[in-house]
Every structure is written in C-alpha cells, then in structure tokens.
Design a protein around this motif. Sequence first.
Motif, short mmCIF file in Angstrom:
data_model
loop_
_atom_site.label_atom_id
_atom_site.label_comp_id
_atom_site.label_asym_id
_atom_site.label_seq_id
_atom_site.Cartn_x
_atom_site.Cartn_y
_atom_site.Cartn_z
N LYS A 294 39.48 -19.90 -18.22
CA LYS A 294 38.44 -20.82 -17.77
C LYS A 294 38.12 -20.69 -16.29
O LYS A 294 37.00 -20.99 -15.86
CB LYS A 294 38.78 -22.26 -18.13
N GLU A 295 39.05 -20.22 -15.48
CA GLU A 295 38.75 -20.01 -14.07
C GLU A 295 37.81 -18.83 -13.89
O GLU A 295 36.82 -18.91 -13.15
CB GLU A 295 40.04 -19.79 -13.27
N ALA A 298 34.35 -19.79 -15.45
CA ALA A 298 33.96 -21.17 -15.20
C ALA A 298 32.45 -21.36 -15.15
O ALA A 298 31.90 -22.28 -15.78
CB ALA A 298 34.59 -21.66 -13.89
N GLU A 299 31.76 -20.49 -14.42
CA GLU A 299 30.32 -20.70 -14.24
C GLU A 299 29.56 -20.57 -15.55
O GLU A 299 28.66 -21.37 -15.85
CB GLU A 299 29.78 -19.71 -13.20
N GLN A 302 30.33 -23.55 -18.01
CA GLN A 302 29.54 -24.73 -17.66
C GLN A 302 28.09 -24.56 -18.11
O GLN A 302 27.47 -25.50 -18.63
CB GLN A 302 29.58 -24.95 -16.15
N GLN A 303 27.54 -23.37 -17.92
CA GLN A 303 26.16 -23.10 -18.34
C GLN A 303 26.02 -23.20 -19.85
O GLN A 303 25.04 -23.77 -20.36
CB GLN A 303 25.75 -21.70 -17.86
N LYS A 306 25.93 -26.91 -20.79
CA LYS A 306 24.68 -27.58 -20.45
C LYS A 306 23.52 -27.13 -21.33
O LYS A 306 22.77 -27.95 -21.87
CB LYS A 306 24.35 -27.32 -18.98
N ASN A 312 26.63 -32.55 -20.05
CA ASN A 312 26.30 -32.64 -18.62
C ASN A 312 27.27 -33.60 -17.94
O ASN A 312 27.03 -34.81 -17.87
CB ASN A 312 24.86 -33.12 -18.44
N ASP A 315 31.94 -33.76 -13.29
CA ASP A 315 33.25 -33.18 -13.03
C ASP A 315 33.34 -31.81 -13.72
O ASP A 315 33.23 -31.72 -14.95
CB ASP A 315 34.34 -34.12 -13.54
N THR A 316 33.56 -30.76 -12.93
CA THR A 316 33.59 -29.40 -13.47
C THR A 316 34.65 -29.23 -14.54
O THR A 316 34.41 -28.63 -15.60
CB THR A 316 33.83 -28.39 -12.34
N GLN A 319 33.57 -30.85 -17.70
CA GLN A 319 32.48 -30.07 -18.31
C GLN A 319 33.04 -28.87 -19.08
O GLN A 319 32.64 -28.61 -20.21
CB GLN A 319 31.52 -29.59 -17.21
N ILE A 320 33.97 -28.19 -18.47
CA ILE A 320 34.56 -27.00 -19.09
C ILE A 320 35.34 -27.38 -20.35
O ILE A 320 35.18 -26.77 -21.42
CB ILE A 320 35.44 -26.24 -18.08
#
Length: 384
Positions: A294-295, A298-299, A302-303, A306, A312, A315-316, A319-320
């Motif tokens: 997940k690190e 991560a980006e 999250q995408q 969403k 949405n 908190d990251t 979200q993950i």
Amino acid sequence: MLNFVFKNQTEILFGKGQMSEITSRLPEQAKVLLLFGGGSIKKNGVYDQAMSALAGVDVIEFGGVEPNPTYETLMQAVTTAKEHDVNFILAVGGGSVIDGAKFVAAAYHFDGEPWDILVKGASFSDPLPIGAVLTLPATGSESNGNSVVTKKATSQKRAFSSPTVQPQFAVLDPEYTYSLPPRQVSNGVVDAFVHVIEQYLTYPVNAPLQDRFAEGILQTLITEGPKALSEPENYDVRANVMWSATMALNGLIGQGVPQDWSTHMIGHELTALYNLDHAQTLAIVLPALMYAQKEQKAEKIQQLGKRVFDINEADTAVQIDKTIKAVQDFFEAMLVKTRLTDYDLDEKAISAVVANLEKNGMTALGEHGDIDLEKAAQILGLAL
C-alpha cells in the motif's frame, strides 16, 4: 507516459449470428483443427453452429482441453494436428482453450522440446494461424498473444507471449454465454477485473487516458458483473461483460504505463499446486497484496477508491483501507472467496507456493521488482 508500440491484429466479430462469418476468414483449402474443452459446446448448441458454419471444410476435432490447460493434453493435440496435416486451428471455448490453441500453434513446427517455449523462452517460427469462438469472457486471450500452460508432471504453470500466435479473428456472441454456470460467470468477471488492476494499480506516469479507460472497464464490471449472475439471459449485460473482458487484456490500457502481474504469478502457483480456479487465486492474493504494497501503490489505490468505488476519505490511511476492503467485498459479491482458509489451505500452502516461486525464478515480482520470496510469504500470510 512511457514509450510504446501498439498493434492489435485480431478482427473482432461481435454480436448475434457472427459465427456465420468464420468460413470467409479461413485459408483456401483449409484443414481445420477444431479445439474445444470438456464438451459443453455440444450441449449448448455452439458446436452445432460451428459445424454448420464449417460445412464443406475439412475439420479434425480435438476435445478435452482442461481449465488451466495441461501440457500433456496439448501435446496430444499437437500429435493429432501433425497426423492430419492441419493448416488452421479454430479454438471454440474460453481462455483455456484459446491459450491451448496458441501453444499447439507454436509447437506444431517447433524442433525440440516444446516445453522450452514456456520455461526457456525458446523461439519458434511459422506457427499455425488461429481463429477463436469465445464462450467464456474472462482472459482476453481471444485478442492477445498470451498463453498459460500447466505441466502436471512438475506442478508448474508457465506462460509465453508472442504476437505471432494472436488469433486472426474472434467471434464474440454474447448469447453463447447464457448457459455458463454461475461459478464460471463469477470467475470470468473477477479475472477480467484483476487484469485491469495489474495494468492500472502501480504508480502514476501521467497517462490519464489509459487510467480513464481502465476505470471505465472496472466500473462496467462492478455494475454488470452481479447482473450477469442474477440475469443470465440479459443480452446487454452479457455483451457488456464480454466486451469488458476483451478490452481488459487486448493491450490497449497497458500501453505506456508500468505493469505489475505479481498477483497472477503468485496465483499461478496456487493453481499449479492445488488446482484452484485461476480467478479464485487472484481473489485470494490481490487484496492481501494491495495491503502489503500500500505504500508503493498509495496514490493509485486512493485514485481507484475515489473514481471507481466513490470512496472519498480525507484521511489517506482510511481511504486506502476502505478501497482495499471494497475490492475484497466485490469479489465476495461475485461469489468468489478471498481467503486461503476458504479453500482449506493453511501455512503449509504458503511454504509450498514460495518454494515453487523460487523454483520458477519468480523472486523479484511487481512493478518495482520488490516482491521477493519473503514479501510473497507475507502476502500469503495476510491472505490466510
């Protein structure tokens, strides 16, 4: 965006009644090896339609190609093809049959041990041309050059890929999927979903069009997949699932972006060792892999949350975690279990899978090459 070269040579014949078009796509004086699986095409009418379309064509039949096609069976098909001097292969079935056709095509003129094509990347020349009639949307094999074959004698599941064995044409008639058992429908949707994830869930390279293509396929599968279970003869639903599975792995969404495929590589060992359905292994591995990575991811996780699951959270970390749970919940909603223990597997299976990964040289998996044997064991441990 990364550099790429893209060409897809497969002519797609999509929709009702397209089987009638296949004869015009065959070579002159065609001698066709009709390759199929366990006989379901003889029960659901697809075989009769194929033979009607092939009236006047010299056809040699070879049935019995397994789910997760075996080297042993496919070598029998090679022998049959050679004995009858065929010049074309028509694969009628799902991805396993089409994968098998690709191996038979490659092995037909191969001088040596054909298993080397899979384990050593041995080059081959002059493969037989292939056409496909798809009855199970899942793998995308009908419009790519990929093939996965299992050798029972050594419990190995290996792959090769070449544009030279990509089908010249593929018939995609959604009505051919009406009679599929629910388990195969579920597996097909999960397989296609994970194909997209392997090309999407890596790291950003400013390829927004590929991302949107991928997200569109994922959203379609999430919406239409459960409907395919509840409305098995809904033509529009079946058409959307079928086209999504093809688009998931015809090469388009993977152009110019990094790709992962570690879920598949780990999953292949579960199939080779324990004969789990391919999609079952993907459903086991992917959520755990997303958590373990997940690190690095991560980006894009999250995408995914969403844009595909409408999650949405400010908190990251939340979200993950919610996105990973949404993926797992989707697999469960498609009636595909997501834990090793759901299949009566325990820690011993983890050791066996890791040993097979090492034997097959799968020791640096993922888009960063950072999934070593220790990380693979950690992922499988999370999947218990």
